[in-house]
Design a protein around this motif. Structure first.
Motif, PDB file in Angstrom:
ATOM      1  N   VAL A 115      29.253 -18.681 -25.020  1.00 37.28           N
ATOM      2  CA  VAL A 115      28.342 -19.829 -24.777  1.00 37.28           C
ATOM      3  C   VAL A 115      28.982 -20.752 -23.681  1.00 37.28           C
ATOM      4  O   VAL A 115      29.947 -21.270 -23.985  1.00 37.28           O
ATOM      5  CB  VAL A 115      27.825 -20.476 -25.953  1.00 37.28           C
ATOM      6  N   ILE A 116      28.281 -20.908 -22.374  1.00 37.16           N
ATOM      7  CA  ILE A 116      28.863 -21.828 -21.404  1.00 37.16           C
ATOM      8  C   ILE A 116      27.724 -22.934 -21.295  1.00 37.16           C
ATOM      9  O   ILE A 116      26.567 -22.588 -20.933  1.00 37.16           O
ATOM     10  CB  ILE A 116      28.888 -20.989 -20.024  1.00 37.16           C
ATOM     11  N   LEU A 117      28.383 -24.008 -21.601  1.00 34.99           N
ATOM     12  CA  LEU A 117      27.259 -25.189 -21.456  1.00 34.99           C
ATOM     13  C   LEU A 117      27.423 -25.913 -20.355  1.00 34.99           C
ATOM     14  O   LEU A 117      28.559 -26.158 -19.878  1.00 34.99           O
ATOM     15  CB  LEU A 117      27.567 -26.028 -22.779  1.00 34.99           C
ATOM     16  N   PHE A 118      26.371 -26.273 -19.450  1.00 40.10           N
ATOM     17  CA  PHE A 118      26.427 -27.014 -18.439  1.00 40.10           C
ATOM     18  C   PHE A 118      25.875 -28.604 -18.494  1.00 40.10           C
ATOM     19  O   PHE A 118      24.974 -28.602 -18.999  1.00 40.10           O
ATOM     20  CB  PHE A 118      25.624 -26.241 -17.438  1.00 40.10           C
ATOM     21  N   ASP A 119      26.553 -29.322 -17.978  1.00 40.87           N
ATOM     22  CA  ASP A 119      26.012 -30.755 -17.618  1.00 40.87           C
ATOM     23  C   ASP A 119      24.768 -30.466 -16.493  1.00 40.87           C
ATOM     24  O   ASP A 119      25.010 -29.537 -16.032  1.00 40.87           O
ATOM     25  CB  ASP A 119      26.931 -31.626 -17.109  1.00 40.87           C
ATOM     26  N   PHE A 120      23.849 -31.342 -16.500  1.00 39.22           N
ATOM     27  CA  PHE A 120      22.662 -31.061 -15.553  1.00 39.22           C
ATOM     28  C   PHE A 120      22.687 -31.846 -14.288  1.00 39.22           C
ATOM     29  O   PHE A 120      22.953 -31.293 -13.254  1.00 39.22           O
ATOM     30  CB  PHE A 120      21.299 -31.461 -16.144  1.00 39.22           C
ATOM     31  N   GLU A 134      22.241 -18.797  -7.970  1.00 38.27           N
ATOM     32  CA  GLU A 134      22.901 -17.394  -7.822  1.00 38.27           C
ATOM     33  C   GLU A 134      24.290 -17.254  -8.914  1.00 38.27           C
ATOM     34  O   GLU A 134      24.212 -16.241  -9.354  1.00 38.27           O
ATOM     35  CB  GLU A 134      23.302 -17.268  -6.452  1.00 38.27           C
ATOM     36  N   ALA A 135      24.973 -18.308  -8.803  1.00 39.11           N
ATOM     37  CA  ALA A 135      25.984 -18.297  -9.890  1.00 39.11           C
ATOM     38  C   ALA A 135      25.610 -18.136 -11.170  1.00 39.11           C
ATOM     39  O   ALA A 135      26.264 -17.247 -12.070  1.00 39.11           O
ATOM     40  CB  ALA A 135      26.974 -19.246  -9.702  1.00 39.11           C
ATOM     41  N   LEU A 136      24.592 -18.931 -11.581  1.00 38.68           N
ATOM     42  CA  LEU A 136      24.080 -18.653 -12.891  1.00 38.68           C
ATOM     43  C   LEU A 136      23.591 -17.429 -13.088  1.00 38.68           C
ATOM     44  O   LEU A 136      23.756 -16.942 -14.463  1.00 38.68           O
ATOM     45  CB  LEU A 136      22.881 -19.806 -13.085  1.00 38.68           C
ATOM     46  N   GLU A 137      22.589 -16.796 -12.227  1.00 39.68           N
ATOM     47  CA  GLU A 137      22.166 -15.431 -12.482  1.00 39.68           C
ATOM     48  C   GLU A 137      23.221 -14.403 -12.786  1.00 39.68           C
ATOM     49  O   GLU A 137      23.054 -13.562 -13.601  1.00 39.68           O
ATOM     50  CB  GLU A 137      21.373 -15.282 -11.293  1.00 39.68           C
ATOM     51  N   GLN A 138      24.202 -14.356 -11.859  1.00 36.65           N
ATOM     52  CA  GLN A 138      25.468 -13.647 -12.200  1.00 36.65           C
ATOM     53  C   GLN A 138      26.072 -13.969 -13.408  1.00 36.65           C
ATOM     54  O   GLN A 138      26.195 -12.813 -14.229  1.00 36.65           O
ATOM     55  CB  GLN A 138      26.397 -13.751 -10.831  1.00 36.65           C
ATOM     56  N   LEU A 139      26.199 -15.040 -13.850  1.00 33.93           N
ATOM     57  CA  LEU A 139      26.815 -15.319 -15.106  1.00 33.93           C
ATOM     58  C   LEU A 139      26.026 -14.625 -16.245  1.00 33.93           C
ATOM     59  O   LEU A 139      26.695 -13.986 -17.170  1.00 33.93           O
ATOM     60  CB  LEU A 139      27.270 -16.643 -15.295  1.00 33.93           C
ATOM     61  N   LYS A 140      24.866 -14.885 -16.204  1.00 33.33           N
ATOM     62  CA  LYS A 140      24.005 -14.486 -17.118  1.00 33.33           C
ATOM     63  C   LYS A 140      23.957 -12.891 -17.226  1.00 33.33           C
ATOM     64  O   LYS A 140      23.925 -12.133 -18.305  1.00 33.33           O
ATOM     65  CB  LYS A 140      22.578 -14.785 -17.284  1.00 33.33           C
ATOM     66  N   ASP A 141      23.643 -12.433 -16.138  1.00 39.78           N
ATOM     67  CA  ASP A 141      23.671 -10.700 -15.814  1.00 39.78           C
ATOM     68  C   ASP A 141      25.083 -10.087 -16.341  1.00 39.78           C
ATOM     69  O   ASP A 141      24.889  -8.953 -16.971  1.00 39.78           O
ATOM     70  CB  ASP A 141      23.720 -10.283 -14.385  1.00 39.78           C
ATOM     71  N   GLU A 142      26.250 -11.075 -16.606  1.00 36.41           N
ATOM     72  CA  GLU A 142      27.371 -10.297 -16.892  1.00 36.41           C
ATOM     73  C   GLU A 142      27.472 -10.704 -18.604  1.00 36.41           C
ATOM     74  O   GLU A 142      28.611 -10.360 -18.948  1.00 36.41           O
ATOM     75  CB  GLU A 142      28.600 -11.044 -16.190  1.00 36.41           C
ATOM     76  N   GLY A 143      26.563 -10.848 -18.970  1.00 37.29           N
ATOM     77  CA  GLY A 143      26.457 -11.087 -20.663  1.00 37.29           C
ATOM     78  C   GLY A 143      26.629 -12.408 -21.195  1.00 37.29           C
ATOM     79  O   GLY A 143      26.770 -12.636 -22.590  1.00 37.29           O
ATOM     80  N   ASN A 144      26.826 -13.421 -20.440  1.00 39.39           N
ATOM     81  CA  ASN A 144      27.403 -14.706 -20.768  1.00 39.39           C
ATOM     82  C   ASN A 144      26.152 -15.556 -21.271  1.00 39.39           C
ATOM     83  O   ASN A 144      24.844 -15.093 -20.892  1.00 39.39           O
ATOM     84  CB  ASN A 144      27.844 -15.623 -19.777  1.00 39.39           C
ATOM     85  N   ILE A 145      26.036 -16.181 -22.384  1.00 38.67           N
ATOM     86  CA  ILE A 145      24.919 -17.147 -23.002  1.00 38.67           C
ATOM     87  C   ILE A 145      25.059 -18.683 -22.170  1.00 38.67           C
ATOM     88  O   ILE A 145      26.250 -19.126 -22.262  1.00 38.67           O
ATOM     89  CB  ILE A 145      25.066 -17.200 -24.359  1.00 38.67           C
ATOM     90  N   LEU A 146      24.119 -18.953 -21.763  1.00 41.47           N
ATOM     91  CA  LEU A 146      23.880 -20.172 -20.939  1.00 41.47           C
ATOM     92  C   LEU A 146      23.291 -21.230 -21.627  1.00 41.47           C
ATOM     93  O   LEU A 146      22.063 -20.954 -22.086  1.00 41.47           O
ATOM     94  CB  LEU A 146      23.724 -19.940 -19.492  1.00 41.47           C
ATOM     95  N   GLY A 147      23.534 -22.593 -21.378  1.00 44.18           N
ATOM     96  CA  GLY A 147      22.925 -23.619 -22.098  1.00 44.18           C
ATOM     97  C   GLY A 147      23.201 -24.869 -21.292  1.00 44.18           C
ATOM     98  O   GLY A 147      24.155 -24.981 -20.475  1.00 44.18           O
ATOM     99  N   ILE A 148      22.221 -25.954 -21.489  1.00 40.83           N
ATOM    100  CA  ILE A 148      22.555 -27.190 -20.892  1.00 40.83           C
ATOM    101  C   ILE A 148      22.627 -28.083 -21.877  1.00 40.83           C
ATOM    102  O   ILE A 148      21.776 -28.403 -23.016  1.00 40.83           O
ATOM    103  CB  ILE A 148      21.344 -27.354 -19.997  1.00 40.83           C
ATOM    104  N   VAL A 149      23.690 -29.009 -21.960  1.00 35.95           N
ATOM    105  CA  VAL A 149      23.795 -30.278 -22.827  1.00 35.95           C
ATOM    106  C   VAL A 149      23.932 -31.464 -22.065  1.00 35.95           C
ATOM    107  O   VAL A 149      24.738 -31.700 -21.012  1.00 35.95           O
ATOM    108  CB  VAL A 149      25.152 -30.499 -23.561  1.00 35.95           C
ATOM    109  N   THR A 150      22.740 -32.274 -22.063  1.00 39.15           N
ATOM    110  CA  THR A 150      22.631 -33.277 -20.927  1.00 39.15           C
ATOM    111  C   THR A 150      22.226 -34.679 -21.759  1.00 39.15           C
ATOM    112  O   THR A 150      21.764 -34.792 -22.664  1.00 39.15           O
ATOM    113  CB  THR A 150      21.565 -32.931 -19.887  1.00 39.15           C
ATOM    114  N   THR A 151      22.325 -35.957 -20.668  1.00 44.32           N
ATOM    115  CA  THR A 151      21.854 -37.040 -21.196  1.00 44.32           C
ATOM    116  C   THR A 151      20.480 -37.222 -20.541  1.00 44.32           C
ATOM    117  O   THR A 151      19.800 -38.380 -20.826  1.00 44.32           O
ATOM    118  CB  THR A 151      22.938 -38.247 -20.843  1.00 44.32           C
ATOM    119  N   ASN A 152      20.355 -36.482 -19.618  1.00 41.63           N
ATOM    120  CA  ASN A 152      18.886 -36.691 -19.122  1.00 41.63           C
ATOM    121  C   ASN A 152      17.779 -36.155 -19.907  1.00 41.63           C
ATOM    122  O   ASN A 152      18.149 -35.569 -20.916  1.00 41.63           O
ATOM    123  CB  ASN A 152      18.709 -35.821 -17.806  1.00 41.63           C
ATOM    124  N   SER A 153      16.426 -36.542 -19.741  1.00 43.05           N
ATOM    125  CA  SER A 153      15.527 -36.212 -20.470  1.00 43.05           C
ATOM    126  C   SER A 153      15.093 -34.626 -20.639  1.00 43.05           C
ATOM    127  O   SER A 153      15.223 -34.124 -19.696  1.00 43.05           O
ATOM    128  CB  SER A 153      14.256 -36.881 -20.389  1.00 43.05           C
TER     129      SER A 153
END
Length: 211
Positions: free
Chosen positions: A5-10, A90-109
Motif C-alpha cells: 500500500v502506497i499512501l499519499f497526502d493530498f 500518469e505516475a499514479l496510473e503506472q504505479l497502479k498498473d505495476e500492481g501497487n495498491i494506492l490510497g490517500i490519507v489527508t486532513t482535507n475533507s
C-alpha cells in the motif's frame, strides 16, 4: 520489502492547491486574527514547519480548528477548478498498473478530495481514502488507518510534501517519500531525513521499485 500500500497526502502532493490555500487563508486573516501572507514571503514560509508557521502568523491556537473548517469549506468552491501536480496522474496510473495498491490519507475533507478526483478521472486509482482533521497528529491517523485495514508498518509507505509528513511517518514506523513540489522546500524536507526525497512525480516509479 514488497510494498502493498502506497499512501499519499493530498494537498500539495497530488493536487496543486497551494496558491488556492494561500488565497483562502489570506481572505480569512482579519476574521481569525492573524497576519496575511505576502507573495514575497512564500519562499520563506516554505522553509517553515507547521508549528513555526503558526507561531509566525500569530494566530491563537484555539482558532486553528475553526479556521481549518472554514478553509476546507471555501476550498470546496474552487476544488474542481484546480489541477493535479504535472505528471502525477500518469505516475499514479503506472504505479497502479505495476500492481501497487494506492490510497490517500489527508486532513482535507473527503468531499473535497472526491470532487477533485472525479473531476480529473482519478478516483478509480485509489483503493483507500481516509480523511481526519489533525494538525500535528498525523502519525496517529496513519496508525489508525493501518489498524483499521490490518496493515503492518512494513506493508505501507507514505508520500507527502511537508516536514510533518516525514515526522509522522517516522513515528508510525513506515517509510516516507518526501516530494519537493509541494508546501515545504527541498532544503526544509532534507533536514528531517526522509527515506527518499524526489523532485518530479516520475521519480516515484523508480523509487517504489527500489524499495
Amino acid at each position: 520489502m514488497s510494498i502493498k500500500v502506497i499512501l499519499f497526502d493530498f494537498d500539495g502532493t497530488i493536487a496543486d492547491t497551494l496558491d488556492a490555500l494561500v488565497n483562502i487563508t489570506n481572505r480569512l486573516a482579519v476574521e481569525f486574527g492573524f497576519k496575511p501572507l505576502n507573495p514575497e514571503e512564500v519562499p520563506l514560509v516554505k522553509t517553515l514547519t507547521a508549528r513555526q508557521l503558526i507561531k509566525k502568523s500569530g494566530i491563537s491556537i484555539f482558532k486553528i480548528p475553526p479556521l481549518l473548517k472554514r478553509v476546507k469549506l471555501d476550498l470546496r468552491q474552487e476544488i474542481q477548478r484546480l489541477s493535479p501536480i504535472i505528471g502525477m496522474k500518469e505516475a499514479l496510473e503506472q504505479l497502479k498498473d505495476e500492481g501497487n495498491i494506492l490510497g490517500i490519507v489527508t486532513t482535507n475533507s473527503e468531499e473535497n478530495v472526491r470532487l477533485f478526483l472525479n473531476q480529473h478521472q482519478m478516483e478509480e486509482l485509489f483503493s483507500y481514502l481516509y480523511s481526519e482533521t489533525t494538525i500535528f497528529g498525523k502519525n496517529k491517523v496513519l496508525k489508525k488507518f493501518m489498524s483499521q485495514y490490518n496493515l503492518t508498518s512494513e506493508q505501507v509507505i507514505y508520500v507527502g510534501d511537508e516536514a510533518r509528513d516525514i515526522e509522522s511517518s517516522k513515528k508510525a514506523h513506515i517509510k516516507v517519500i518526501a516530494v519537493s513540489w509541494g508546501f515545504n522546500s527541498p532544503e526544509a524536507l532534507a533536514k528531517h531525513n526522509p527515506d527518499f526525497l524526489i523532485h518530479h512525480p516520475h521519480e516515484l516509479i523508480e523509487t517504489i521499485r527500489q524499495i
